[in-house]
Motif scaffolding. Structure first.
Motif, short mmCIF file in Angstrom:
data_model
loop_
_atom_site.label_atom_id
_atom_site.label_comp_id
_atom_site.label_asym_id
_atom_site.label_seq_id
_atom_site.Cartn_x
_atom_site.Cartn_y
_atom_site.Cartn_z
N ALA A 68 24.57 -88.59 2.64
CA ALA A 68 23.48 -89.22 1.88
C ALA A 68 22.15 -89.08 2.62
N TYR A 69 22.14 -89.37 3.93
CA TYR A 69 20.92 -89.20 4.72
C TYR A 69 20.44 -87.75 4.65
N ASN A 70 21.39 -86.83 4.77
CA ASN A 70 21.07 -85.40 4.73
C ASN A 70 20.37 -85.02 3.43
N ILE A 127 27.58 -91.97 16.85
CA ILE A 127 27.04 -90.73 17.41
C ILE A 127 27.07 -89.62 16.37
N SER A 128 28.16 -89.55 15.63
CA SER A 128 28.31 -88.53 14.59
C SER A 128 27.21 -88.64 13.54
N ILE A 129 26.97 -89.84 13.03
CA ILE A 129 25.92 -90.05 12.03
C ILE A 129 24.56 -89.70 12.60
N PHE A 130 24.30 -90.16 13.84
CA PHE A 130 22.99 -89.92 14.46
C PHE A 130 22.72 -88.43 14.65
N LEU A 131 23.68 -87.70 15.21
CA LEU A 131 23.48 -86.28 15.48
C LEU A 131 23.32 -85.47 14.19
N TYR A 132 24.14 -85.79 13.20
CA TYR A 132 24.09 -85.06 11.93
C TYR A 132 22.74 -85.27 11.24
N THR A 133 22.26 -86.51 11.29
CA THR A 133 21.05 -86.87 10.56
C THR A 133 19.78 -86.57 11.35
N SER A 134 19.80 -86.89 12.63
CA SER A 134 18.57 -86.83 13.43
C SER A 134 18.41 -85.55 14.25
N ALA A 135 19.48 -84.75 14.35
CA ALA A 135 19.38 -83.51 15.13
C ALA A 135 19.71 -82.29 14.26
N LEU A 139 16.90 -79.61 12.47
CA LEU A 139 16.88 -78.32 13.15
C LEU A 139 17.18 -77.14 12.23
N LYS A 140 17.77 -77.39 11.08
CA LYS A 140 18.19 -76.31 10.19
C LYS A 140 17.05 -75.35 9.82
N PRO A 141 15.83 -75.83 9.53
CA PRO A 141 14.76 -74.89 9.22
C PRO A 141 14.06 -74.32 10.47
N VAL A 142 14.48 -74.77 11.64
CA VAL A 142 13.79 -74.40 12.88
C VAL A 142 14.50 -73.30 13.66
N LEU A 145 20.34 -72.42 16.17
CA LEU A 145 21.09 -73.30 17.07
C LEU A 145 21.48 -74.61 16.38
N ALA A 146 20.93 -74.85 15.20
CA ALA A 146 21.31 -76.03 14.42
C ALA A 146 22.81 -76.06 14.18
N VAL A 147 23.41 -74.88 14.00
CA VAL A 147 24.86 -74.81 13.77
C VAL A 147 25.63 -75.33 14.98
N PHE A 148 25.14 -75.02 16.19
CA PHE A 148 25.78 -75.51 17.40
C PHE A 148 25.68 -77.03 17.49
N VAL A 149 24.50 -77.54 17.17
CA VAL A 149 24.30 -79.00 17.20
C VAL A 149 25.16 -79.67 16.14
N GLY A 150 25.20 -79.09 14.94
CA GLY A 150 25.99 -79.66 13.85
C GLY A 150 27.48 -79.62 14.11
#
Length: 300
Positions: A68-70, A127-135, A139-142, A145-150
């Motif tokens: 939902a945040y995404n 941690i899962s919610i925070f990383l998925y939403t805030s990292a 990072l996806k449009p940047v 490496l977003a895939v590694f973070v995700g």
């Protein structure tokens, strides 16, 4: 007249239910619950059904909140892609405020339920919610490496079940985490290959180096090999209480070989048909392997 009103009410209710399912990605959330339950069953000798139910509900709410945040953050970019343009937020069928209320409610209730199991389970859920939403999402449009973070929040559910059962994060939970962590690269890069043009329209970087070429497929093949190796490591009995029989390791290696086959084929053809087969093989792999681990455990 009354029948018309009743029909309209049913239609409206169906739309609301479908929008809710799209916002929280119910199918994906249930697959995460499956992984968490598998991790739990690997850790226990006697099943505590109360804990299992709490884990399933808390895990579902955790993933639903993240999705939902995404979609709130990506409302405008979702409108640019065919696969997401009919979601409730870009179409205006649901307001951001309603979606945010659902996300916050899911977060609070989900983490509270996981905390009732033990504090570590709740911490990893948060941690899962925070990383998925805030990292991952920003990072996806940047950067690719977003895939590694995700992959970090994406790998938490399998080991979350072990932590829920044992209240410990040791080598066993670490191995479960790594299996799902490395699996995500061939899986999501296969999707990235299939949706490359769509992602490009939205400005997302989902393939390695953001290029749809043999270099990207070499990365897919490399991480598939790593995934297979990590998946059979428990046969060496170096992962604590989590170990598997040699025949189980052979079966898992063969299943991984199917993914590897399609990865090599994709390298040769660079065809979307083979990327789709790789993606489907990856879904089959992670599901069947988790079942095999559980069956092997109860045969010990």
């Amino acid at each position: 007249m009354n029948s018309t009103i009743t029909t309209d009410n049913k239609t409206s209710m169906q739309i609301l239910i479908n929008d809710f399912k799209q916002l929280t990605k119910v199918g994906l959330s249930l697959s995460v619950v499956f992984s968490s339950v598998a991790g739990y069953l690997l850790a226990v000798d006697v099943i505590n059904y109360t804990t299992l139910i709490l884990l399933a509900i808390g895990g579902f709410l955790m993933v639903g909140a993240s999705n939902a945040y995404n979609q709130i953050i990506e409302k405008d970019t979702d409108a640019l892609m065919k696969r997401t343009e009919n979601r409730p937020l870009p179409t205006g069928r649901m307001s951001v405020n309603v979606a945010l209320t659902i996300a916050i409610l899911f977060t609070i209730v989900g983490i509270s339920i996981l905390y009732s199991i033990n504090a570590k389970t709740a911490l990893f859920g948060a941690i899962s919610i925070f990383l998925y939403t805030s990292a991952y999402t920003p990072l996806k449009p940047v950067t690719p490496l977003a895939v590694f973070v995700g992959a970090i929040p994406g790998a938490i559910p399998f080991m979350l079940g072990w932590v829920a059962a044992t209240n410990q994060f040791g080598v066993e939970a670490g191995i479960l985490f790594m299996i799902q962590f490395f699996w995500q690269f061939p899986h999501f890069w296969a999707i990235g290959w299939l949706q490359f043009e769509e992602y490009k329209k939205a400005g997302f970087n989902m393939l390695p180096m953001n290029t749809k070429d043999k270099g990207a497929v070499k990365q897919i093949i490399f991480y598939t090999v790593i995934m297979i190796l990590v998946s059979v490591v428990p046969v060496l009995k170096v992962s604590g209480a989590f170990y598997i029989y040699p025949v189980t390791a052979v079966i898992i290696a063969l299943l991984g070989g199917v993914m590897l086959f399609y990865g090599i084929k994709l390298h040769k053809t660079e065809d979307n048909v083979d990327a789709r087969k790789l993606m489907l093989a990856s879904v089959l792999y992670i599901t069947v392997v988790q079942i095999i681990y559980v069956v092997d455990k109860f045969l010990h």
